[in-house]
Scaffold this motif. Sequence first.
Motif, PDB file in Angstrom:
ATOM      1  N   LEU A  16      -9.398  -3.221  -8.573  1.00  0.00           N
ATOM      2  CA  LEU A  16      -8.095  -2.861  -8.014  1.00  0.00           C
ATOM      3  C   LEU A  16      -7.213  -2.196  -9.057  1.00  0.00           C
ATOM      4  O   LEU A  16      -6.630  -1.140  -8.795  1.00  0.00           O
ATOM      5  CB  LEU A  16      -7.390  -4.078  -7.413  1.00  0.00           C
ATOM      6  N   LEU A  53       2.389   1.857  -3.454  1.00  0.00           N
ATOM      7  CA  LEU A  53       1.380   2.386  -4.368  1.00  0.00           C
ATOM      8  C   LEU A  53       1.016   3.825  -4.016  1.00  0.00           C
ATOM      9  O   LEU A  53       0.840   4.665  -4.900  1.00  0.00           O
ATOM     10  CB  LEU A  53       0.147   1.484  -4.358  1.00  0.00           C
ATOM     11  N   LEU A  75      -7.810   1.994  -3.013  1.00  0.00           N
ATOM     12  CA  LEU A  75      -7.281   0.647  -3.218  1.00  0.00           C
ATOM     13  C   LEU A  75      -8.025  -0.363  -2.349  1.00  0.00           C
ATOM     14  O   LEU A  75      -8.443  -1.424  -2.826  1.00  0.00           O
ATOM     15  CB  LEU A  75      -5.788   0.594  -2.886  1.00  0.00           C
ATOM     16  N   LEU A 123       0.275  -4.728  -6.420  1.00  0.00           N
ATOM     17  CA  LEU A 123      -1.120  -5.122  -6.653  1.00  0.00           C
ATOM     18  C   LEU A 123      -1.291  -6.626  -6.454  1.00  0.00           C
ATOM     19  O   LEU A 123      -2.268  -7.071  -5.843  1.00  0.00           O
ATOM     20  CB  LEU A 123      -1.565  -4.747  -8.068  1.00  0.00           C
ATOM     21  N   GLY A 128      -0.525   1.428 -10.262  1.00  0.00           N
ATOM     22  CA  GLY A 128      -0.631  -0.018 -10.428  1.00  0.00           C
ATOM     23  C   GLY A 128       0.203  -0.542 -11.582  1.00  0.00           C
ATOM     24  O   GLY A 128       0.742  -1.638 -11.515  1.00  0.00           O
ATOM     25  N   ALA A 188      -1.207   6.524  -5.771  1.00  0.00           N
ATOM     26  CA  ALA A 188      -2.499   5.868  -5.550  1.00  0.00           C
ATOM     27  C   ALA A 188      -3.090   6.301  -4.215  1.00  0.00           C
ATOM     28  O   ALA A 188      -2.375   6.631  -3.275  1.00  0.00           O
ATOM     29  CB  ALA A 188      -2.340   4.359  -5.576  1.00  0.00           C
ATOM     30  N   CYS A 237       0.829  -1.212   0.000  1.00  0.00           N
ATOM     31  CA  CYS A 237       0.000   0.000   0.000  1.00  0.00           C
ATOM     32  C   CYS A 237       0.861   1.258   0.000  1.00  0.00           C
ATOM     33  O   CYS A 237       0.565   2.219  -0.720  1.00  0.00           O
ATOM     34  CB  CYS A 237      -0.932   0.015   1.208  1.00  0.00           C
ATOM     35  N   ALA A 251      -6.071   1.798  -8.870  1.00  0.00           N
ATOM     36  CA  ALA A 251      -4.627   2.024  -8.735  1.00  0.00           C
ATOM     37  C   ALA A 251      -4.097   2.922  -9.848  1.00  0.00           C
ATOM     38  O   ALA A 251      -3.124   3.659  -9.640  1.00  0.00           O
ATOM     39  CB  ALA A 251      -3.879   0.694  -8.740  1.00  0.00           C
TER      40      ALA A 251
END
Length: 154
Positions: free
Chosen positions: A129, A25, A35, A144, A137, A30, A22, A133
């Motif tokens: 997802l 990202l 997410l 991911l 992503g 993100a 997390c 993202a």
Amino acid sequence: MSSDLWSFSLDLYAKPGVEPACLALQAAGANVCLLLCGLWLEQRGVTFDEQRLEQLRNLAEPWDEQVVQPLRALRIQWKEAALEDARLNGLREQIKRLELEAERQLLEQLETVTKDWPKERQAGAGQWLQSVAGNAGRLHHDALHQLRVAVSDT
């Protein structure tokens, strides 16, 4: 896994590898709350829809920019100085709790918006997802994957 988004998020975030995924990202741009919401929608089998995605972004982005990010920036700014100043460290911990509370409130708002979305278990559910993202992503495909594995381990 828990049925409400906040509990789902807490349970998932506690799993090995989820926090660093997390944060990677997030560093790439993100929104972690989006997410987590995307994973929750996938886990619930909600079919992906561009209009729904736009609705989530329109809700999340202003709150994130105006509330969560300023709290996070202040917490990060104080990190080094708080190591040497107990008073500042106490304030920093309060900011950290406020940041978490702001994220909780955002997740509750996202859950409210999505509560009546049909759960169809169609192939499109897996798009959430990747879509939330965005570019982050594409840059951090492994992160991911780590998130999807953590959800599947429940």
